[in-house]
Write a protein that holds these residues in place. Structure first.
Motif, PDB file in Angstrom:
ATOM      1  N   GLU A  50      35.273  45.833  62.565  1.00  0.00           N
ATOM      2  CA  GLU A  50      36.685  45.675  62.923  1.00  0.00           C
ATOM      3  C   GLU A  50      37.235  46.926  63.601  1.00  0.00           C
ATOM      4  O   GLU A  50      37.893  46.845  64.646  1.00  0.00           O
ATOM      5  CB  GLU A  50      37.507  45.369  61.672  1.00  0.00           C
ATOM      6  N   ALA A  51      36.970  48.075  63.033  1.00  0.00           N
ATOM      7  CA  ALA A  51      37.531  49.315  63.572  1.00  0.00           C
ATOM      8  C   ALA A  51      36.971  49.645  64.943  1.00  0.00           C
ATOM      9  O   ALA A  51      37.710  50.055  65.847  1.00  0.00           O
ATOM     10  CB  ALA A  51      37.276  50.459  62.604  1.00  0.00           C
ATOM     11  N   LEU A  52      35.676  49.473  65.126  1.00  0.00           N
ATOM     12  CA  LEU A  52      35.064  49.840  66.399  1.00  0.00           C
ATOM     13  C   LEU A  52      35.439  48.856  67.507  1.00  0.00           C
ATOM     14  O   LEU A  52      35.440  49.221  68.681  1.00  0.00           O
ATOM     15  CB  LEU A  52      33.552  49.953  66.231  1.00  0.00           C
ATOM     16  N   ALA A  53      35.767  47.622  67.124  1.00  0.00           N
ATOM     17  CA  ALA A  53      36.295  46.680  68.112  1.00  0.00           C
ATOM     18  C   ALA A  53      37.735  47.025  68.481  1.00  0.00           C
ATOM     19  O   ALA A  53      38.187  46.779  69.599  1.00  0.00           O
ATOM     20  CB  ALA A  53      36.219  45.253  67.565  1.00  0.00           C
ATOM     21  N   LYS A  54      38.428  47.638  67.552  1.00  0.00           N
ATOM     22  CA  LYS A  54      39.851  47.962  67.734  1.00  0.00           C
ATOM     23  C   LYS A  54      40.053  49.270  68.487  1.00  0.00           C
ATOM     24  O   LYS A  54      40.985  49.395  69.295  1.00  0.00           O
ATOM     25  CB  LYS A  54      40.494  48.051  66.344  1.00  0.00           C
ATOM     26  N   PHE A  55      39.195  50.265  68.225  1.00  0.00           N
ATOM     27  CA  PHE A  55      39.374  51.591  68.804  1.00  0.00           C
ATOM     28  C   PHE A  55      38.218  51.932  69.737  1.00  0.00           C
ATOM     29  O   PHE A  55      37.084  52.115  69.293  1.00  0.00           O
ATOM     30  CB  PHE A  55      39.467  52.651  67.695  1.00  0.00           C
ATOM     31  N   SER A  67      33.451  63.565  72.116  1.00  0.00           N
ATOM     32  CA  SER A  67      32.915  62.322  72.675  1.00  0.00           C
ATOM     33  C   SER A  67      31.817  61.687  71.828  1.00  0.00           C
ATOM     34  O   SER A  67      31.549  60.496  71.950  1.00  0.00           O
ATOM     35  CB  SER A  67      32.375  62.587  74.083  1.00  0.00           C
ATOM     36  N   ASP A  68      31.184  62.452  70.956  1.00  0.00           N
ATOM     37  CA  ASP A  68      30.076  61.902  70.183  1.00  0.00           C
ATOM     38  C   ASP A  68      30.512  61.217  68.882  1.00  0.00           C
ATOM     39  O   ASP A  68      29.724  60.505  68.270  1.00  0.00           O
ATOM     40  CB  ASP A  68      29.076  63.005  69.836  1.00  0.00           C
ATOM     41  N   VAL A  69      31.757  61.407  68.459  1.00  0.00           N
ATOM     42  CA  VAL A  69      32.172  60.926  67.137  1.00  0.00           C
ATOM     43  C   VAL A  69      32.141  59.401  67.059  1.00  0.00           C
ATOM     44  O   VAL A  69      31.585  58.822  66.111  1.00  0.00           O
ATOM     45  CB  VAL A  69      33.571  61.469  66.765  1.00  0.00           C
ATOM     46  N   ARG A  70      32.684  58.718  68.056  1.00  0.00           N
ATOM     47  CA  ARG A  70      32.685  57.257  67.997  1.00  0.00           C
ATOM     48  C   ARG A  70      31.257  56.718  67.981  1.00  0.00           C
ATOM     49  O   ARG A  70      30.947  55.764  67.265  1.00  0.00           O
ATOM     50  CB  ARG A  70      33.459  56.642  69.154  1.00  0.00           C
ATOM     51  N   GLN A  71      30.376  57.322  68.775  1.00  0.00           N
ATOM     52  CA  GLN A  71      28.996  56.852  68.809  1.00  0.00           C
ATOM     53  C   GLN A  71      28.312  57.002  67.456  1.00  0.00           C
ATOM     54  O   GLN A  71      27.519  56.162  67.051  1.00  0.00           O
ATOM     55  CB  GLN A  71      28.194  57.594  69.889  1.00  0.00           C
ATOM     56  N   ARG A  72      28.634  58.068  66.742  1.00  0.00           N
ATOM     57  CA  ARG A  72      28.071  58.221  65.399  1.00  0.00           C
ATOM     58  C   ARG A  72      28.600  57.129  64.471  1.00  0.00           C
ATOM     59  O   ARG A  72      27.867  56.608  63.623  1.00  0.00           O
ATOM     60  CB  ARG A  72      28.401  59.605  64.829  1.00  0.00           C
ATOM     61  N   PHE A  73      29.869  56.782  64.609  1.00  0.00           N
ATOM     62  CA  PHE A  73      30.407  55.686  63.806  1.00  0.00           C
ATOM     63  C   PHE A  73      29.730  54.358  64.172  1.00  0.00           C
ATOM     64  O   PHE A  73      29.495  53.514  63.305  1.00  0.00           O
ATOM     65  CB  PHE A  73      31.921  55.580  63.968  1.00  0.00           C
ATOM     66  N   VAL A  74      29.424  54.179  65.455  1.00  0.00           N
ATOM     67  CA  VAL A  74      28.682  52.985  65.873  1.00  0.00           C
ATOM     68  C   VAL A  74      27.332  52.943  65.156  1.00  0.00           C
ATOM     69  O   VAL A  74      26.905  51.896  64.644  1.00  0.00           O
ATOM     70  CB  VAL A  74      28.484  52.963  67.402  1.00  0.00           C
ATOM     71  N   GLU A  75      26.664  54.089  65.092  1.00  0.00           N
ATOM     72  CA  GLU A  75      25.372  54.166  64.426  1.00  0.00           C
ATOM     73  C   GLU A  75      25.496  53.842  62.934  1.00  0.00           C
ATOM     74  O   GLU A  75      24.672  53.105  62.374  1.00  0.00           O
ATOM     75  CB  GLU A  75      24.781  55.569  64.608  1.00  0.00           C
ATOM     76  N   ILE A  76      26.535  54.374  62.296  1.00  0.00           N
ATOM     77  CA  ILE A  76      26.760  54.061  60.880  1.00  0.00           C
ATOM     78  C   ILE A  76      26.987  52.564  60.714  1.00  0.00           C
ATOM     79  O   ILE A  76      26.440  51.931  59.795  1.00  0.00           O
ATOM     80  CB  ILE A  76      27.945  54.870  60.321  1.00  0.00           C
ATOM     81  N   GLY A  77      27.791  51.985  61.595  1.00  0.00           N
ATOM     82  CA  GLY A  77      28.039  50.548  61.534  1.00  0.00           C
ATOM     83  C   GLY A  77      26.762  49.738  61.674  1.00  0.00           C
ATOM     84  O   GLY A  77      26.573  48.714  60.991  1.00  0.00           O
ATOM     85  N   GLU A  78      25.864  50.183  62.539  1.00  0.00           N
ATOM     86  CA  GLU A  78      24.576  49.503  62.702  1.00  0.00           C
ATOM     87  C   GLU A  78      23.745  49.590  61.422  1.00  0.00           C
ATOM     88  O   GLU A  78      23.065  48.631  61.043  1.00  0.00           O
ATOM     89  CB  GLU A  78      23.819  50.099  63.883  1.00  0.00           C
TER      90      GLU A  78
END
Length: 201
Positions: A50-55, A67-78
């Motif tokens: 939900e969050a990564l679709a929103k932000f 710039s790397d923070v969102r990508q790390r969250f993507v990795e955690i989500g995976e």
């Protein structure tokens, strides 16, 4: 603020232990613990999705993140999605399904704060449920998930919240009942077909 409230609640639960579950420990099965773990992994998976679709990347940059923070969250989500699949496959057709959730995340900073709390609670959940597991293969699998959740919590604290990644020499194990009480505010409604967990909530 929300993170501080939840962390205070964790500390309070650790200090004053919850009443025993309605079933004896010996009646709690490995399948019960897998269902419990899957319940928590569904919640985390939905939270990140939900969050990564929103932000998007722009929202994270606007909140002051590199710039790397969102990508790390993507990795955690995976990782959380992989945990859901792993546990669902282990349980087969009896696997609990995802619920409908509500998360207080109006911006990337609040998302990072709640992420830190959920990851810390996840670590405490696996630590607190380990003694129920009889099957050594399941226990090893749970340990490998726990260690990854701990890495998530450390990274989020250090890189997204600028806080101490390892604030204590021991993590606080929480019982399933305690963890489910902490998860309850995020859960709106669950499928009626989901198996009932043998823990007080």
């Amino acid at each position: 603020m929300f993170q501080k409230i939840l962390l205070f609640t964790i500390a309070a639960l650790a200090a004053v232990r919850a009443a025993p579950a309605s079933r004896s420990d010996s009646a709690i099965t490995d399948a019960d613990i897998l269902q419990y773990a899957l319940t928590l992994e569904h919640l985390e998976n939905a939270f990140y999705a939900e969050a990564l679709a929103k932000f998007d990347q722009g929202a994270f940059a606007g909140a002051g993140y590199s710039s790397d923070v969102r990508q790390r969250f993507v990795e955690i989500g995976e990782h959380e999605a992989t945990h859901v699949k792993f546990l669902s496959d282990a349980l087969g057709s009896d696997a609990t399904k995802a619920c409908n959730y509500s998360f207080p995340i109006p911006d990337p900073r609040s998302f990072a704060s709640v992420a830190a709390t959920l990851e810390s609670v996840g670590v405490s959940a696996y630590a607190g449920a380990a003694h129920y597991i009889d099957n050594s293969d399941y226990l090893t699998a749970a340990a490998t998930i726990l260690s990854v959740e701990a890495r998530h919590a450390s990274w989020v604290n250090a890189n997204a919240n600028s806080s101490d990644p390892f604030p204590a020499p021991f993590d606080t194990p929480l019982s399933p009942s305690e963890v489910l009480k902490l998860a309850a505010p995020f859960i709106v409604e669950c499928p009626s077909s989901n198996p009932k967990l043998p823990f007080d909530t």
